[in-house]
Write an enzyme that holds these catalytic residues in place. Structure first.
Site, short mmCIF file in Angstrom:
data_model
loop_
_atom_site.label_atom_id
_atom_site.label_comp_id
_atom_site.label_asym_id
_atom_site.label_seq_id
_atom_site.Cartn_x
_atom_site.Cartn_y
_atom_site.Cartn_z
N HIS A 1 0.87 -1.19 0.00
CA HIS A 1 0.00 0.00 0.00
C HIS A 1 0.91 1.24 0.00
O HIS A 1 1.67 1.44 -0.94
CB HIS A 1 -0.92 -0.10 1.23
CG HIS A 1 -2.06 0.86 1.27
ND1 HIS A 1 -2.42 1.65 0.21
CD2 HIS A 1 -2.95 1.17 2.27
CE1 HIS A 1 -3.47 2.41 0.55
NE2 HIS A 1 -3.80 2.12 1.80
N HIS B 1 -1.60 -2.16 -9.83
CA HIS B 1 -2.58 -1.56 -8.93
C HIS B 1 -3.81 -2.44 -8.88
O HIS B 1 -4.20 -2.98 -9.92
CB HIS B 1 -2.95 -0.14 -9.40
CG HIS B 1 -3.60 0.66 -8.33
ND1 HIS B 1 -4.92 0.55 -8.04
CD2 HIS B 1 -3.07 1.56 -7.47
CE1 HIS B 1 -5.21 1.36 -7.04
NE2 HIS B 1 -4.11 1.99 -6.67
N ASP C 1 3.18 5.86 -7.00
CA ASP C 1 4.32 5.76 -6.09
C ASP C 1 5.65 5.65 -6.81
O ASP C 1 6.69 5.96 -6.24
CB ASP C 1 4.14 4.55 -5.17
CG ASP C 1 3.08 4.80 -4.14
OD1 ASP C 1 2.94 5.97 -3.76
OD2 ASP C 1 2.39 3.86 -3.75
N1 ACO Z 1 5.64 -7.09 -10.21
C1 ACO Z 1 5.55 -8.31 -10.80
N2 ACO Z 1 4.39 -8.98 -10.96
C2 ACO Z 1 3.28 -8.40 -10.49
C3 ACO Z 1 3.30 -7.12 -9.87
C4 ACO Z 1 4.54 -6.46 -9.74
N3 ACO Z 1 4.61 -5.26 -9.16
N4 ACO Z 1 2.03 -6.78 -9.49
C5 ACO Z 1 1.25 -7.80 -9.87
N5 ACO Z 1 2.00 -8.78 -10.48
C6 ACO Z 1 1.49 -10.01 -11.09
C7 ACO Z 1 1.07 -11.04 -10.05
O1 ACO Z 1 2.14 -11.89 -9.71
C8 ACO Z 1 -0.03 -11.77 -10.79
O2 ACO Z 1 0.55 -12.62 -11.72
P1 ACO Z 1 -0.16 -14.03 -12.11
O3 ACO Z 1 -1.48 -13.64 -12.73
O4 ACO Z 1 0.78 -14.68 -13.05
O5 ACO Z 1 -0.33 -14.77 -10.81
C9 ACO Z 1 -0.73 -10.66 -11.59
O6 ACO Z 1 0.30 -9.66 -11.81
C10 ACO Z 1 -1.92 -10.01 -10.88
O7 ACO Z 1 -1.48 -9.52 -9.62
P2 ACO Z 1 -2.33 -9.56 -8.28
O8 ACO Z 1 -1.42 -9.88 -7.14
O9 ACO Z 1 -3.55 -10.39 -8.47
O10 ACO Z 1 -2.80 -8.08 -8.18
P3 ACO Z 1 -3.40 -7.40 -6.89
O11 ACO Z 1 -4.50 -6.54 -7.36
O12 ACO Z 1 -3.72 -8.39 -5.83
O13 ACO Z 1 -2.17 -6.53 -6.34
C11 ACO Z 1 -0.70 -4.72 -5.96
C12 ACO Z 1 -2.03 -5.18 -6.57
C13 ACO Z 1 -0.65 -5.12 -4.45
C14 ACO Z 1 -0.61 -3.20 -6.03
C15 ACO Z 1 0.46 -5.38 -6.73
O14 ACO Z 1 0.41 -5.01 -8.09
C16 ACO Z 1 1.83 -5.07 -6.13
O15 ACO Z 1 2.25 -5.74 -5.19
N6 ACO Z 1 2.55 -4.01 -6.66
C17 ACO Z 1 3.80 -3.62 -6.13
C18 ACO Z 1 3.59 -2.77 -4.88
C19 ACO Z 1 3.06 -1.39 -5.20
O16 ACO Z 1 3.58 -0.69 -6.08
N7 ACO Z 1 2.03 -0.99 -4.43
C20 ACO Z 1 1.45 0.35 -4.57
C21 ACO Z 1 0.01 0.29 -4.89
S1 ACO Z 1 -0.54 1.92 -5.22
C22 ACO Z 1 -0.86 2.60 -3.74
O17 ACO Z 1 -1.05 2.03 -2.72
C23 ACO Z 1 -0.87 4.12 -3.77
#
Ligand code: ACO
Length: 426
Positions: A266, A307, A365
Site C-alpha cells: 500500500h 494496482h 508511487d
Molecule cells: N511485479 C511483478 N508482478 C506483479 C506485480 C509487480 N509489481 N504486481 C502484480 N503482479 C502479477 C502477479 O504476480 C499476478 O501474476 P499471475 O497472474 O501470473 O499470478 C498478476 O500480476 C496479478 O497480480 P495480483 O497480485 O492479483 O494483483 P493485486 O490486485 O492483488 O495486487 C498490488 C495489486 C498489491 C498493487 C500489486 O500489483 C503489487 O504488489 N505491486 C507492487 C507494490 C506497489 O507498487 N504498491 C502500490 C500500490 S498503489 C498505492 O497504494 C498508492
C-alpha cells in the site's frame, strides 16, 4: 428502493432467493446480499475484490478507464487548477468553496498548525534511529489524549474540528518525525507560508537562518499532497471506517489508517521503490530483477508497478510523471544513476509481454518516490508524507460514516478448521 432484482438458486436450497440490486451514479451496480443471512448463507470475497462495503459520495474510480473523480471533479483538473487545501475542502464538503469560504478555511487550518507542547515529550521516548512511520503511528494515536473538548463523534461540529486539527497538525508531526531522526531542533510552523511551503520550512529550515522555499518544489509538494488526498475504499481508508464503526475516537482511527498504510503493498510502496532502485544499483542488473519479478516462485515484485483497481493506467501517475520532469529540470538533475535505472525500468516494463499482458503500469508511487528523493527527502519519510496527504481522505470517510445511520463492521468467515470435538481426558 431496489433498481433491479437478482435471483439466486443454490443447490440444496428451496426456491429462488431474490436480492435487490442498486445502481449508483457511476460504476457497477451492486447486489444487496444482506437477505442471504436469513437463508443461512454468507458471501465469500477474500481481499474484498467484489464487495462494496459502504455507500459513499466522496470519490469515484473507474480502474479500467483510468478515471479518478473527487466529488465529480477529475483528478487531472484538480491537479492543474486546484490546490491541496482546496481539495481538502472539496473532500470534506462535497463542493468547491467560494473565495470567502476558502480564505476562512485556510485561516482555520493555519490556526491549528502547532501541536501541544507536551507532545514533544513523546518524541524523546523513541530511539533516534526509529523509523519515522513508527513514530508517526504512535504520535497520531497520542493526539487522542489531548483534545477531549471535541471527541463526541455524534456531534458534527466536533467531527469538523477534529478534521481541521488533523489537516493542520499532520505536516507538523511529519516534519517533527524527520527532525527527531536527524537530531535537529523541531521547527515551529510558519503561518505566513502556504501549506506546502510551511512543510518544506519545517523539514529543511533551522533556527539559525531564514528558510526561503523554492516555489517549484513547493508546487510539486502540493501536487504530491493533492494526488494522494483520497482514493475511495482502499485498505487504509477501509480500516479507518472499520475502526470508526466501533465508535473509537478519530485520532485512534487515523492512527489505524497510518498503520495500514505502512505496508509495502500500500503506502509503503514509494519507499520500497527507492530501496529497490538502490538494490538494483546499476542499469546492467535490470534484466535480472525483471526476471525475478516474472518468476512465480520468487516473491519479488517490481515496486511501483501494478494496482488493484487501475488496470490500464493510474491517472495520478501521468500528472506525477510531468511534475517529476519539472522538479528534475528545476534542480538540474540529469544524470542521476538512480533516475537512469528508474527510466530504463519503466521502459522495459512497459514493453515486456509479462507486464503488458497483466496490465502492470507504473503507479503514482513510482514517480512520487523519485520526486521526493530529488527534493532531498529521505526514503524513510515517503510513507509519512503519504499519510499526511491521505489524512483528509481518511477523516472525510470517517465523517461520512458517522453522518449517516451506521453499523459496526463485522465480517463473517468460511470456517475450515476442526469440527466440534471434546477435550481429551488426561
Ligand atoms: N511485479 C511483478 N508482478 C506483479 C506485480 C509487480 N509489481 N504486481 C502484480 N503482479 C502479477 C502477479 O504476480 C499476478 O501474476 P499471475 O497472474 O501470473 O499470478 C498478476 O500480476 C496479478 O497480480 P495480483 O497480485 O492479483 O494483483 P493485486 O490486485 O492483488 O495486487 C498490488 C495489486 C498489491 C498493487 C500489486 O500489483 C503489487 O504488489 N505491486 C507492487 C507494490 C506497489 O507498487 N504498491 C502500490 C500500490 S498503489 C498505492 O497504494 C498508492
Amino acid at each position: 428502493m431496489a433498481d433491479k432484482i437478482a435471483r439466486l438458486t443454490v443447490d440444496g436450497f428451496e426456491g429462488v432467493i431474490e436480492l435487490p440490486v442498486y445502481s449508483g451514479t457511476e460504476g457497477p451496480d451492486v447486489v444487496d446480499v444482506r437477505p442471504l443471512t436469513g437463508h443461512g448463507l454468507f458471501t465469500y470475497d477474500p481481499g474484498f475484490v467484489s464487495t462494496a462495503a459502504c455507500e459513499s459520495k466522496i470519490t469515484f474510480i473507474d480502474g479500467a478507464k483510468g478515471i479518478l473523480l473527487h466529488a465529480g471533479y477529475p483528478i487531472e483538473q484538480l491537479a492543474e487548477k486546484s490546490s491541496y487545501l482546496e481539495t481538502c475542502f472539496l473532500l470534506m464538503n462535497g463542493r468547491l468553496p467560494t473565495k470567502e469560504e476558502f480564505e476562512k478555511f485556510v485561516g482555520i487550518i493555519k490556526g491549528h498548525t502547532m501541536v501541544h507542547e507536551q507532545m514533544h515529550n513523546f518524541f524523546k521516548g523513541f530511539r533516534r534511529d526509529a523509523h519515522p512511520m513508527a513514530i508517526m503511528v504512535s504520535v497520531v494515536g497520542a493526539l487522542s489524549a489531548f483534545y477531549h473538548d471535541s471527541l463526541d463523534i455524534n456531534n458534527a461540529k466536533h467531527r469538523e474540528i477534529c478534521a481541521y486539527r488533523l489537516i493542520a497538525k499532520m505536516p507538523t508531526i511529519a516534519a517533527m518525525c524527520y527532525k527527531y531522526s536527524i537530531g535537529m531542533p523541531f521547527q515551529y510552523p510558519r503561518n505566513d507560508l502556504s501549506y506546502s511551503e510551511n512543510f518544506l520550512h519545517m523539514m529543511f529550515g533551522n533556527p539559525c537562518e531564514e528558510y526561503i522555499p523554492n516555489p517549484i518544489l513547493a508546487k510539486a509538494m502540493d501536487k504530491i499532497f493533492l494526488l494522494h488526498a483520497d482514493h475511495e475504499q482502499n485498505a487504509s481508508t477501509s480500516t479507518v471506517r472499520l475502526a470508526g464503526s466501533s465508535g473509537a475516537n478519530p485520532f485512534a482511527c487515523i492512527a489505524a489508517g497510518v498503520a495500514t498504510l505502512w505496508g509495502p503493498a500500500h503506502g509503503g510502496a514509494n519507499e520500497a521503490v527507492l530501496n529497490m532502485l538502490e538494490e538494483i544499483g546499476d542499469a546492467k542488473n535490470i534484466p535480472d530483477f525483471i526476471d525475478r519479478a516474472k518468476d512465480p516462485k520468487d516473491s519479488f515484485r517490481l515496486m511501483g508497478f501494478g494496482h488493484r483497481v487501475y488496470r490500464n493506467f493510474d491517472p495520478r501517475a501521468n500528472v506525477m510523471k510531468k511534475t517529476c520532469d519539472d522538479v528534475l529540470a528545476e534542480l538540474g538533475i540529469i544524470d542521476d544513476p538512480m533516475l537512469e535505472i528508474a527510466k530504463q525500468l519503466e521502459q522495459i516494463a512497459l514493453q515486456d509481454e509479462y507486464f503488458v499482458k497483466r496490465k502492470l503500469y507504473p503507479n503514482v508511487d513510482f514517480y512520487s518516490g523519485i520526486i521526493l528523493k530529488a527534493i532531498g527527502i529521505p526514503s524513510s519519510m515517503f510513507t509519512v508524507i503519504f499519510a499526511l496527504s491521505r489524512t483528509i481522505g481518511w477523516i472525510s470517510h470517517w465523517n461520512e460514516f458517522h453522518s449517516e445511520p451506521n453499523k459496526i463492521g463485522r465480517p463473517r468467515q468460511l470456517y475450515t478448521g476442526e469440527n466440534k470435538r471434546d477435550y481429551p481426558e488426561k
